[in-house]
Design a protein around this motif. Sequence first.
Motif, mmCIF file in Angstrom:
data_model
loop_
_atom_site.group_PDB
_atom_site.id
_atom_site.type_symbol
_atom_site.label_atom_id
_atom_site.label_comp_id
_atom_site.label_asym_id
_atom_site.label_seq_id
_atom_site.Cartn_x
_atom_site.Cartn_y
_atom_site.Cartn_z
ATOM 1 N N GLY A 195 4.797 8.122 3.680
ATOM 2 C CA GLY A 195 5.495 9.364 3.982
ATOM 3 C C GLY A 195 6.761 9.597 3.189
ATOM 4 O O GLY A 195 7.589 8.703 3.022
ATOM 5 N N LEU A 196 6.898 10.816 2.677
ATOM 6 C CA LEU A 196 8.105 11.256 1.969
ATOM 7 C C LEU A 196 8.800 12.308 2.814
ATOM 8 O O LEU A 196 8.200 13.326 3.185
ATOM 9 C CB LEU A 196 7.740 11.844 0.602
ATOM 10 N N ASN A 197 10.066 12.072 3.146
ATOM 11 C CA ASN A 197 10.841 13.012 3.953
ATOM 12 C C ASN A 197 11.083 14.295 3.161
ATOM 13 O O ASN A 197 11.710 14.279 2.102
ATOM 14 C CB ASN A 197 12.174 12.369 4.352
ATOM 15 N N ALA B 16 0.876 -1.173 0.000
ATOM 16 C CA ALA B 16 0.000 0.000 0.000
ATOM 17 C C ALA B 16 0.910 1.219 0.000
ATOM 18 O O ALA B 16 1.803 1.332 0.843
ATOM 19 C CB ALA B 16 -0.894 -0.004 1.238
ATOM 20 N N VAL B 17 0.717 2.121 -0.957
ATOM 21 C CA VAL B 17 1.621 3.262 -1.122
ATOM 22 C C VAL B 17 0.914 4.550 -0.715
ATOM 23 O O VAL B 17 -0.094 4.927 -1.307
ATOM 24 C CB VAL B 17 2.114 3.360 -2.582
ATOM 25 N N LEU B 18 1.446 5.194 0.311
ATOM 26 C CA LEU B 18 0.924 6.472 0.788
ATOM 27 C C LEU B 18 1.935 7.570 0.520
ATOM 28 O O LEU B 18 2.208 8.435 1.350
ATOM 29 C CB LEU B 18 0.586 6.391 2.282
ATOM 30 N N VAL B 19 2.540 7.506 -0.658
ATOM 31 C CA VAL B 19 3.497 8.512 -1.117
ATOM 32 C C VAL B 19 3.027 8.986 -2.488
ATOM 33 O O VAL B 19 2.737 8.171 -3.365
ATOM 34 C CB VAL B 19 4.926 7.938 -1.227
ATOM 35 N N LEU C 25 5.548 14.116 3.829
ATOM 36 C CA LEU C 25 4.408 14.319 2.943
ATOM 37 C C LEU C 25 3.682 12.990 2.765
ATOM 38 O O LEU C 25 4.275 12.000 2.345
ATOM 39 C CB LEU C 25 4.882 14.845 1.592
ATOM 40 N N PHE C 26 2.393 12.969 3.104
ATOM 41 C CA PHE C 26 1.561 11.772 2.960
ATOM 42 C C PHE C 26 0.563 11.979 1.827
ATOM 43 O O PHE C 26 0.071 13.092 1.622
ATOM 44 C CB PHE C 26 0.806 11.470 4.254
ATOM 45 N N CYS C 27 0.265 10.899 1.139
ATOM 46 C CA CYS C 27 -0.713 10.952 0.058
ATOM 47 C C CYS C 27 -1.685 9.790 0.212
ATOM 48 O O CYS C 27 -1.284 8.664 0.507
ATOM 49 C CB CYS C 27 -0.017 10.863 -1.306
#
Length: 444
Positions: A408-410, A69-72, A423-425
Motif C-alpha cells: 500500500g502507498l498512502n 513481497a512488494v505490493l506497491v 494504492l495497492f499493486c
Amino acid sequence: MRYLPHTDEDIRTMFDTIGVSDFEGLFRTVPESCRYDKEMKLPPPKTEWDLNSYMAEIKSMMKITPEHAVLVGAGRYQHHIPSTIPAIMSRSELITAYTPYQPEMAQGTLQGLYEYQTLTARLLGVDVANASMYDGASALAEALLMGIRIGRKKKRVAVSKAIHPHYRAVVDTYFAPTEYEIVELAVAEDGRTDLSSLSAEDGFAAVALQSPNFFGVIEDMEKSAEAIHAADSLFIAAFSEPLAFGLVKSPGSCGADIVCGEGQSLGIPVSFGGPGLGMFGCRDKFVRNLPGRLVGETRDLEGKRGYVLTLSTREQHIRREKATSNICSNQGICTLTAAMYMASLGGTGIRKLAKLNFDKAEYLKAGLQQAGATLCHDAPTFNEFAVRFDSDFKPVQKSLMEQGIAAGLNLSGFYDDMDNCYLFCVTETASKDVLDTVIKEVKK
C-alpha cells in the motif's frame, strides 16, 4: 563484475602512449586556480572481503530487501525477468553500446533498435515509434511540446489529474519557462478523467490522459478520443504499465495521436527507481515532429540490407533552436533490454502475463473489500487499485512490513481529498499466500 586494477606496467604503457610522465600530466590543461589542492577526506582502503562485508552491512539497513513481497506500484513495477534477458544483455557488444553515429560500425545495435521500434509500434498501436526517450515522465512532457508544435498557434494544453503526479511535476518543470499554459482536468468519482469541460474550452493544442491511470483505472479511451478530437485537439495517451496492453486495447487503436510512457516493466529491474525507459510513438503524419531519433532500414550500394539513423532532429544533429528535443540521453541499453523482453514473451506471452496480473489484483481487491475496505473508484482497473480504510491502516502496514510484505502507498501525500486511501499493486510476483496474509491482517 569484478574490478581488476591496472598494473604499474599497464599504467606506464598508457602514459607513454599519450605522452605524459605521471598522473599530474593528465591535468596540465586545468588551470591551477581551478584545482582542488586539499587532502581528500577518504576512508582507508579495504580488502576485498572487508568491502564485501561492509556492503552487506549497508544492505541490511534497507527498509525493503529483495526478499520482501512488494505490493506497491505507482509507476515502478516488480515483474519476473527471464534469465535469458540479463544473460544476453551482458554481452559486451550490447552492454557497451550507446548512440550509433557510425552505422558501419554499429549495425547490430541499430538492428536491435529497429526491432524495438517495430515491437513498440505493435504494442502501442501506433504507426511509428522512436528509438526511446529518457523516461516516461519526460516523454509525456516532450509529447505535449510536440502537440504544441503541431497545433502551431495554440498555447494551451490540458492534463488529467489522474496522470502520475511525478509525471505532472516534470511537465510543470518543462513548461515553467515557456509561454504555454497547462490546464488540469478533474477526476470523476469513478476514477476516470472528467472531459465535460472540454466543450466549454477551446484553444487546447493537446489533451493528455493516462491509462491505466495513477489509480490503476482504465480510461474509456475511445470515448475520450471522440471528445478530444471534437474539441479540435490532439489526443496524447500516457502510461506507466505497458503490460496492460496485453489485455486492454492499445492506445493507438483507440484513437490516440501520440502515445508515450514508461517501459520499465519490460525486463528492466526496479533498481531503486531507475533507470527507466521512455517509450514514444505517434501517427505517421506527425513523424517529422517526433522528438528523439529513428532507426530506418535501407540498402547499401551492393543491395545488402542495412540500418541507419534517420529523421533524428536532436540538438547534436541540427541547430539547438531547431531541435525537436534537447534530451541528450536516450536509454540505449534499456531499449535493447525491452526489445529482448517483448521478443521473448511474444504476443501470446504478454497476453497471458497481463491476464495473470489482472486476476491476482482482482483477487486482492475482492478480499480487501470483504475485509472491510471500500473501493475509491468503481471503474475497471488493471493491476493496481485504490481503497479507503475506515480505521488507520498504518499499524497494519507496519505489521505486514515485519512479515516481509510492503503493502500500500498512502495517497494523501498526492491528493488532499484521499485521507486514509492506499494504492495497492499486484503483479505475477505476488503469491496467493502473500495476498491472503494481507487480507487476514486487514480483517483483524
